[in-house]
Scaffold this active site. Structure first.
Site, PDB file in Angstrom:
ATOM      1  N   ARG A  27      65.106   8.647 -12.195  1.00  0.00           N
ATOM      2  CA  ARG A  27      66.310   7.994 -12.437  1.00  0.00           C
ATOM      3  C   ARG A  27      67.281   8.917 -11.291  1.00  0.00           C
ATOM      4  O   ARG A  27      68.374   8.002 -10.922  1.00  0.00           O
ATOM      5  CB  ARG A  27      66.868   8.440 -13.927  1.00  0.00           C
ATOM      6  N   HIS A  63      69.825   6.596  -9.026  1.00  0.00           N
ATOM      7  CA  HIS A  63      71.302   6.954  -9.114  1.00  0.00           C
ATOM      8  C   HIS A  63      71.596   7.207  -7.621  1.00  0.00           C
ATOM      9  O   HIS A  63      72.773   7.256  -7.166  1.00  0.00           O
ATOM     10  CB  HIS A  63      71.690   7.954  -9.962  1.00  0.00           C
ATOM     11  N   ASN A  87      76.606  10.440 -14.306  1.00  0.00           N
ATOM     12  CA  ASN A  87      75.465  11.462 -14.039  1.00  0.00           C
ATOM     13  C   ASN A  87      76.072  12.995 -14.672  1.00  0.00           C
ATOM     14  O   ASN A  87      74.750  13.631 -14.881  1.00  0.00           O
ATOM     15  CB  ASN A  87      75.714  11.816 -12.276  1.00  0.00           C
ATOM     16  N   HIS A 140      62.189   2.156 -17.797  1.00  0.00           N
ATOM     17  CA  HIS A 140      62.630   2.747 -19.154  1.00  0.00           C
ATOM     18  C   HIS A 140      61.186   2.635 -20.196  1.00  0.00           C
ATOM     19  O   HIS A 140      61.259   2.972 -21.394  1.00  0.00           O
ATOM     20  CB  HIS A 140      63.710   1.923 -19.674  1.00  0.00           C
TER      21      HIS A 140
END
Length: 273
Positions: free
Chosen positions: A17, A21, A49, A148
């Site tokens: 992740r 990001h 974040n 996920h």
């Protein structure tokens, strides 16, 4: 990475992740790793974040080791790209060749982090357009969402789904309500996928077909829309998922990298040289 994931399996998901990001904000340039200072506003405290993205210390440890062996050569951006791949592999997922040669940004953008990262509350058209803005297709969206299959989400990001939505398996809703009260417990954690939460596999898609996606942004991929057929394919074909996921990760890792004389090779991933 092996040491980190063996210590806490969730870190494989956290680093994946972290990389996502990074790449969605001005490209895969390690801008997300820069700490705020008195004169510099980075991305770590952007809404998507703050108190959410984690794993920074793992990257610090790797960077320290790499600098000791081969200083001033390997960028933080490349380390993050490699670590994301290795985390997936360590949890049973596919491998891929990571293109290297990214350089590290000297700047960051909190506003871009606030505006260009997809939300867990987003619907399919919004997700599709946000991925398209980065050169990624709806198919890439659906396969990358398969990340996920590992990792966890905070209650505040799935509360509305388990209390208000109807396209959700009753057993999932009931069991998640035990973890996530209607008020309070915002940071309580649930696995994003409950069948094999620490194994990287296609169970995420089987769960979507059963209306057991935890986040709104997960279930919209299988809700009578354009991605239903692909979700069904992945739910029964792990090899297809693995192959497409690897390809999409390479594509994402190539979002506007800094090369040549742009950027720098940071000595410490948290600060510009």
């Amino acid at each position: 990475m092996e040491q980190a994931v063996n210590g806490e399996a969730r870190l494989g998901a956290s680093i994946l992740r972290l990389f996502f990001h990074d790449c969605f904000v001005n490209g895969c340039d390690a801008s997300i790793l820069l700490d705020d200072t008195a004169t510099f506003v980075g991305e770590k405290n952007a809404v998507p974040n703050q108190n959410s993205v984690r794993g920074y210390e793992v990257i610090d440890t790797i960077k320290t080791n790499v600098e000791a062996a081969c200083n001033g050569t390997v960028s933080c951006a490349d380390i993050l790209a490699l670590a994301a791949r290795d985390g997936v592999v360590l949890l049973g997922g596919p491998s891929w060749a990571v293109p290297l040669g990214r350089r590290d940004a000297r700047t960051a953008s909190q506003s871009a982090a606030n505006n260009e990262l997809p939300s867990p509350f987003s619907d399919l058209p919004t997700l599709t357009s946000m991925f398209a803005a980065k050169g990624l297709s709806a198919r890439d969206l659906t396969v990358l969402s398969g990340g996920h299959t590992i990792g966890q989400a905070q209650c505040q990001f799935f509360r509305a789904r388990i209390y208000n939505e109807t396209n959700i398996d009753a057993n999932l809703a009931a069991s998640r309500r035990a973890i996530c009260p209607a008020s309070g417990g915002d940071t309580n954690l649930s696995p994003l996928e409950t069948l094999s939460p620490n194994r990287f596999d296609n169970s995420y898609y089987a769960e979507l077909v059963a209306n057991r996606g935890l986040l709104h942004s997960d279930q919209v991929l299988f809700n009578g829309g354009s991605q239903d057929a692909l979700v069904k394919t992945y739910s029964t074909n792990n090899a297809a998922f693995f192959s497409d996921f690897a390809d999409a990760m390479v594509k994402m890792s190539n979002i506007s990298p800094l090369t040549g004389t742009s950027g720098e090779i940071r000595k410490n991933c948290r600060v510009v040289n």
